[in-house]
Design a protein around this motif. Structure first.
Motif, PDB file in Angstrom:
ATOM      1  N   CYS A   1      -7.926  -4.912   1.576  1.00 28.01           N
ATOM      2  CA  CYS A   1      -7.042  -5.157   0.432  1.00 28.01           C
ATOM      3  C   CYS A   1      -6.990  -6.611  -0.014  1.00 28.01           C
ATOM      4  CB  CYS A   1      -5.645  -4.622   0.735  1.00 28.01           C
ATOM      5  SG  CYS A   1      -5.655  -2.814   0.876  1.00 28.01           S
TER       6      CYS A   1
ATOM      7  N   ASP B   1       0.873  -1.162   0.000  1.00 29.53           N
ATOM      8  CA  ASP B   1       0.000   0.000   0.000  1.00 29.53           C
ATOM      9  C   ASP B   1       0.919   1.222   0.000  1.00 29.53           C
ATOM     10  OD1 ASP B   1      -2.660   1.060   0.146  1.00 29.53           O
ATOM     11  OD2 ASP B   1      -2.332   1.545   2.254  1.00 29.53           O
TER      12      ASP B   1
ATOM     13  N   PHE C   1      -6.960   0.050  -2.747  1.00 26.31           N
ATOM     14  CA  PHE C   1      -7.177  -1.278  -2.175  1.00 26.31           C
ATOM     15  C   PHE C   1      -6.793  -2.401  -3.119  1.00 26.31           C
ATOM     16  CE2 PHE C   1     -10.816   1.346  -0.399  1.00 26.31           C
ATOM     17  CZ  PHE C   1     -10.098   1.769   0.713  1.00 26.31           C
TER      18      PHE C   1
END
Length: 179
Positions: A130, A50, A100
């Motif tokens: 995610c 991320d 995500f």
């Protein structure tokens, strides 16, 4: 097509999700299982990260989740040390993602699929954001490949939402393994 290739996708095992800004005791407990899975996995490994920037709070996600996390090049953005140590003993590729689900991950799997039959397993954080997003993206793009999620190598924002995500993925014909 040639032989079946196994791919392990390690989703967002970053400090901010383990014990940092958005960490949980369940995420901390999942680390040992993730490390063991990586150490015993025989196949290709992809690790997503991320990735946000200093303007995170000004983004649509930041306005809905006003907790700065995984800001690129910070300690919170880096992979958990134990996970990174396990990965460093294997060949793996990192894929940065700004939301995500990752279209770059879909492209990577698509390029491998042109050459081989695949079996994909996902592990990581957070099950209910995610992991589920990437599992469903992959299932939508590649409905004929076997996709599984190891529940014991995942953790959600809460145990309840972790279970809800597992139930959702199971309903979408993603195999849930482990406990």
């Amino acid at each position: 097509m040639s032989d079946l290739e196994k791919i392990l996708i390690v989703v967002d095992m970053q400090n901010d999700f383990v014990d940092g800004a958005l960490g949980t005791k369940e995420a901390e407990a999942a680390v040992a299982h993730v490390v063991s899975k990586i150490e015993h996995f025989d196949g290709r490994i992809l690790a997503t990260m991320d990735t946000h920037y200093e303007d995170y709070l000004d983004t649509p996600e930041g306005r809905k989740l006003p907790v700065p996390h995984c800001i690129r090049m910070t300690k919170g953005w880096q992979l958990n040390d134990r996970v990174l140590s396990a990965l460093s003993k294997k060949e793996y590729k990192t894929i940065e993602k700004n939301t995500f689900g990752s279209t770059s991950l879909v492209e990577e799997i698509g390029s491998i699929l042109k050459q081989k039959e695949l079996e994909v397993e996902l592990i990581g954080l957070c099950t209910d954001i995610c992991v589920v997003s990437n599992a469903l993206l992959l299932k939508a793009h590649f409905p004929h490949i076997n996709i599984s999620v190891d529940a014991g190598c995942c953790a959600g924002v809460t145990p309840k939402t972790h279970q809800a995500a597992l139930d959702t993925m199971k309903m979408c014909q993603i195999d849930i393994i482990g406990d």
